[in-house]
Design an enzyme around this catalytic site. Structure first.
Site, PDB file in Angstrom:
ATOM      1  N   GLN A  49       0.861  -1.178  -0.039  1.00 29.78           N
ATOM      2  CA  GLN A  49      -0.006  -0.139   0.104  1.00 29.78           C
ATOM      3  C   GLN A  49       0.868   1.201  -0.053  1.00 29.78           C
ATOM      4  O   GLN A  49       0.920   2.104  -0.842  1.00 29.78           O
ATOM      5  CB  GLN A  49      -0.836  -0.024   1.351  1.00 29.78           C
ATOM      6  CG  GLN A  49      -1.974  -1.030   1.232  1.00 29.78           C
ATOM      7  CD  GLN A  49      -2.875  -0.913   2.473  1.00 29.78           C
ATOM      8  OE1 GLN A  49      -2.500  -0.120   3.270  1.00 29.78           O
ATOM      9  NE2 GLN A  49      -3.565  -1.871   2.677  1.00 29.78           N
ATOM     10  N   GLU A 115       6.902   7.727   6.115  1.00 27.56           N
ATOM     11  CA  GLU A 115       6.526   6.514   7.062  1.00 27.56           C
ATOM     12  C   GLU A 115       7.528   6.496   8.388  1.00 27.56           C
ATOM     13  O   GLU A 115       8.585   7.321   8.122  1.00 27.56           O
ATOM     14  CB  GLU A 115       6.493   5.475   6.292  1.00 27.56           C
ATOM     15  CG  GLU A 115       5.385   5.052   5.259  1.00 27.56           C
ATOM     16  CD  GLU A 115       5.332   4.032   4.460  1.00 27.56           C
ATOM     17  OE1 GLU A 115       6.142   2.970   4.922  1.00 27.56           O
ATOM     18  OE2 GLU A 115       4.520   3.946   3.604  1.00 27.56           O
ATOM     19  N   HIS A 230       4.017  -6.023  11.279  1.00 20.63           N
ATOM     20  CA  HIS A 230       3.488  -4.495  11.216  1.00 20.63           C
ATOM     21  C   HIS A 230       2.784  -4.056  12.289  1.00 20.63           C
ATOM     22  O   HIS A 230       1.825  -4.820  12.822  1.00 20.63           O
ATOM     23  CB  HIS A 230       2.916  -4.475   9.895  1.00 20.63           C
ATOM     24  CG  HIS A 230       2.442  -3.335   9.316  1.00 20.63           C
ATOM     25  ND1 HIS A 230       1.646  -2.162   9.903  1.00 20.63           N
ATOM     26  CD2 HIS A 230       3.024  -2.634   8.184  1.00 20.63           C
ATOM     27  CE1 HIS A 230       1.541  -1.257   9.104  1.00 20.63           C
ATOM     28  NE2 HIS A 230       2.321  -1.269   8.179  1.00 20.63           N
ATOM     29  N   ARG A 276       9.425   0.398  13.366  1.00 12.45           N
ATOM     30  CA  ARG A 276       8.381  -0.551  13.217  1.00 12.45           C
ATOM     31  C   ARG A 276       8.364  -1.382  14.522  1.00 12.45           C
ATOM     32  O   ARG A 276       7.421  -1.616  15.201  1.00 12.45           O
ATOM     33  CB  ARG A 276       8.472  -1.252  11.964  1.00 12.45           C
ATOM     34  CG  ARG A 276       7.023  -1.498  11.377  1.00 12.45           C
ATOM     35  CD  ARG A 276       7.206  -2.135  10.068  1.00 12.45           C
ATOM     36  NE  ARG A 276       6.778  -1.200   9.159  1.00 12.45           N
ATOM     37  CZ  ARG A 276       6.545  -1.389   8.125  1.00 12.45           C
ATOM     38  NH1 ARG A 276       7.230  -2.730   7.538  1.00 12.45           N
ATOM     39  NH2 ARG A 276       6.057  -0.630   7.086  1.00 12.45           N
ATOM     40  N   HIS A 337       4.489  -9.608   9.007  1.00 15.54           N
ATOM     41  CA  HIS A 337       4.615  -8.645   7.589  1.00 15.54           C
ATOM     42  C   HIS A 337       5.626  -9.098   6.982  1.00 15.54           C
ATOM     43  O   HIS A 337       5.440  -8.854   5.657  1.00 15.54           O
ATOM     44  CB  HIS A 337       4.663  -7.115   8.117  1.00 15.54           C
ATOM     45  CG  HIS A 337       4.625  -6.222   7.177  1.00 15.54           C
ATOM     46  ND1 HIS A 337       3.210  -6.231   6.314  1.00 15.54           N
ATOM     47  CD2 HIS A 337       5.297  -5.414   6.767  1.00 15.54           C
ATOM     48  CE1 HIS A 337       3.389  -5.118   5.159  1.00 15.54           C
ATOM     49  NE2 HIS A 337       4.547  -4.523   5.605  1.00 15.54           N
ATOM     50  N   ARG A 372      13.675  -3.677   9.164  1.00 16.70           N
ATOM     51  CA  ARG A 372      13.483  -3.183   7.721  1.00 16.70           C
ATOM     52  C   ARG A 372      12.782  -1.860   7.835  1.00 16.70           C
ATOM     53  O   ARG A 372      11.821  -1.711   8.576  1.00 16.70           O
ATOM     54  CB  ARG A 372      12.459  -3.905   6.830  1.00 16.70           C
ATOM     55  CG  ARG A 372      12.537  -3.320   5.379  1.00 16.70           C
ATOM     56  CD  ARG A 372      11.877  -4.275   4.349  1.00 16.70           C
ATOM     57  NE  ARG A 372      10.250  -4.404   5.098  1.00 16.70           N
ATOM     58  CZ  ARG A 372       9.332  -3.950   4.602  1.00 16.70           C
ATOM     59  NH1 ARG A 372       9.219  -2.871   3.808  1.00 16.70           N
ATOM     60  NH2 ARG A 372       8.187  -4.317   5.270  1.00 16.70           N
TER      61      ARG A 372
HETATM   62  C1  SIN Z   1       3.053  -0.017   4.710  1.00 15.00           C
HETATM   63  O1  SIN Z   1       2.299   0.509   4.077  1.00 15.00           O
HETATM   64  O2  SIN Z   1       2.835   0.341   6.040  1.00 15.00           O
HETATM   65  C2  SIN Z   1       3.955  -1.191   4.347  1.00 15.00           C
HETATM   66  C3  SIN Z   1       4.923  -0.886   3.942  1.00 15.00           C
HETATM   67  C4  SIN Z   1       6.138  -1.711   3.948  1.00 15.00           C
HETATM   68  O3  SIN Z   1       6.071  -2.509   4.617  1.00 15.00           O
HETATM   69  O4  SIN Z   1       7.105  -1.489   3.482  1.00 15.00           O
END
Ligand code: SIN
Length: 528
Positions: A49, A115, A230, A276, A337, A372
């Site tokens: 996404q 992000e 995630h 994360r 994830h 990651r």
């Molecule tokens: C996300 O859209 O949160 C996932 C992106 C990713 O895992 O790199």
């Protein structure tokens, strides 16, 4: 019936970003077969996404992207691999745009979002939150434009064919037929293993097949303890475990516990944009404190029109479950994830087996270290997919054309025909395996939970000894293989680094800068 034998110059197993980018690289150098075990569009890539991280914006620099990647990796990144990725990445993205990829823009300029753990807005996105679909579309079309690329869809790879530590092809199940595809070089690009956990953002095809077949063939498998969870997937009765992209937090969404209290500032200086692993553990801690199965993601303070335009897929999906994300807080919970570990490769995708290359999530180039950085995986797929393609071409140029000797392939024929007879319920075993991995080898692990998982897995050892010529059985065997590898590596690393968190060893522990390695027939150990 005897299996058929098919020869080709290059065999690519997997049709996501890494596999397709490799195939495109190979297309002018010989004949290529791309195998996907399901529909051509069914890959983890298609589900992405948030987007793709790349240092292309005016406010960004390659060296800042590199620093963010290294920091998120928590001391275990392969620095050279990360450098190559961030430096070569922009070129591959510009190339993709020249092939027709449509990324969102503000006016005439590309629009970048943020992000977690990124210090710049550097994530390209498409149609708001359908970036993976757009990338997959363009790559599939590009691959189709080469007559040298042949696709085998709904084709399941049972095993690699290896002679004297040289991979010369793979045994593939297509319908009820087994085909031995003999190739000068094989590229594994089968994606990850999220389906091993009962909560997962991955499609059901992510059963760790590539890691399992490479392990059975004798390849070095590294860093398997590093599974990324995630932080935010939809948690609602009857709803799928649908990803709530991190870009929502990048655009200002906040996390609240079930009594409505925002909690991330208490856990990390970067609050909702902390790495994360830190956000995931903070959520678990709040769930425990409040005795709840979820927390909330709240973006109701953002403009309604902005939300609908920026996250159209999430908006419409949540509405189906009576959640209007412009007005309601969203119940969320972490889910498996991404796996940072995998088949060890060098910067050209070479594995420890001659003729076998790997790229994308199945591989461990070391770019992601122990955790990651969000949205780096698609970028890795482009850079290292193309590099694995180039590496395979160089390798193939050096080897002599081989005569096809039927004998070794017949070994596999016999094996495939001697199919298992032991009775067990594959669906039930899979379901309890997924629960076991989530409960005992999940976000927070300890010796006791891992030992109990190991004991339960040992009871299923008989399945690992079986030979299957059906997808369900073979997938289950692969899942059990990879579950064993994750559990062994998690037991072996007596310390907490990145996404691997041991409640009984909360410090980093001895040898923490080393990598865990699993090789068939040997005990888990350390490798530099
Ligand atoms: C996300 O859209 O949160 C996932 C992106 C990713 O895992 O790199």
């Amino acid at each position: 019936m005897l299996p058929s034998v098919k020869t080709v110059d290059f065999l690519v197993i997997g049709g996501g970003v890494a596999g397709l980018r490799a195939a495109i690289e190979l297309a002018s150098k010989g004949s290529v077969i791309v195998i996907t075990k399901d529909r051509p569009t069914e890959s983890t890539t298609g589900y992405a996404q948030g987007g793709i991280a790349v240092a292309l914006s005016d406010e960004d620099e390659v060296c800042i992207h590199y620093e963010d990647t290294i920091k998120a990796g928590d001391g275990l990144c392969n620095e050279n691999a990360a450098k190559v990725m961030v430096e070569e990445g922009p070129g591959y993205l510009l190339e993709l745009m020249s092939w027709g990829a449509d990324f969102d823009k503000e006016g005439s300029k590309l629009s970048f979002t943020r992000e977690a753990a990124h210090t710049r807005r550097r994530i390209l996105h498409s149609h708001g939150d359908s970036t993976g679909k757009e990338i997959e579309r363009v790559l599939i079309n590009k691959a189709r434009s080469f007559p040298s690329i042949l696709r085998y869809d709904f084709a399941f790879t049972l095993d690699l064919i290896v002679e004297n530590n040289r991979c010369i092809g793979a045994s593939v199940l297509k319908g009820d037929k087994i085909i031995h595809i003999i190739a000068k070089a094989v590229i594994l690009a089968t994606g990850g293993a999220g389906e091993l956990f009962s909560r997962s953002t991955n499609p059901m095809i992510s059963t760790g097949d590539g890691i399992a077949i490479a392990y059975r063939a004798g390849a070095l498998i590294v860093d398997m303890e590093f599974v990324q969870f995630h932080p935010t997937t939809l948690y609602s009765p009857g709803a799928p475990q649908f990803l709530m992209t991190e870009a929502m937090r990048g655009e200002g969404a906040v996390l609240k516990n079930i009594v409505g209290k925002r909690f991330m500032p208490e856990y990390h200086e970067m609050s909702e944009l902390a790495p994360r692993d830190a956000v995931t553990r903070a959520i678990v801690s709040e769930m425990v404190k409040t005795e709840s199965r979820h927390v909330y993601l709240d973006l109701t303070h953002l403009e309604r029109d902005f939300i609908k335009k920026r996250f159209p897929l999430i908006y419409t999906t949540c509405l189906q479950y009576n959640i209007d994300i412009t007005e309601d807080v969203i119940p969320v919970c972490p889910a498996a994830h991404y796996i940072m570990g995998g088949v060890r490769t060098n910067l050209d995708g070479k594995t420890s087996i001659k003729g076998l290359f790997a790229a994308g999530e199945v591989a461990c180039t070391g770019v992601h270290g122990a955790n990651r950085l969000a949205s780096n995986s698609l970028l890795e797929g482009f850079v290292y997919g193309a590099r694995a393609g180039k590496g395979a071409v160089r390798y193939a140029e050096k080897i002599k054309e081989r005569d096809i000797d039927k004998t070794p392939y017949n070994k596999h024929v016999t094996a495939a025909e001697e199919q298992s007879v032991t009775a067990f319920d594959a669906d039930k075993t899979k379901s309890s395996l997924r629960q076991l991995m989530w409960n005992k080898v999940g976000i927070i692990r300890c010796e006791k939970s891992l030992r109990s998982a190991k004991n339960r897995l040992n009871k299923k050892d008989f399945i690992l000894k079986e030979t299957f010529n059906n997808r369900k059985g073979a997938e289950l065997k692969n899942m059990l293989t990879v579950a064993g590898l994750i559990t062994d590596a998690a037991l072996f690393r007596k310390g907490s680094v990145g996404a691997h968190y041991r409640s009984d060893f909360t410090e980093r522990g001895e040898n923490w800068r080393k990598h865990t390695v699993c090789v068939k027939g040997e005990k888990t150990g350390w490798i530099d």
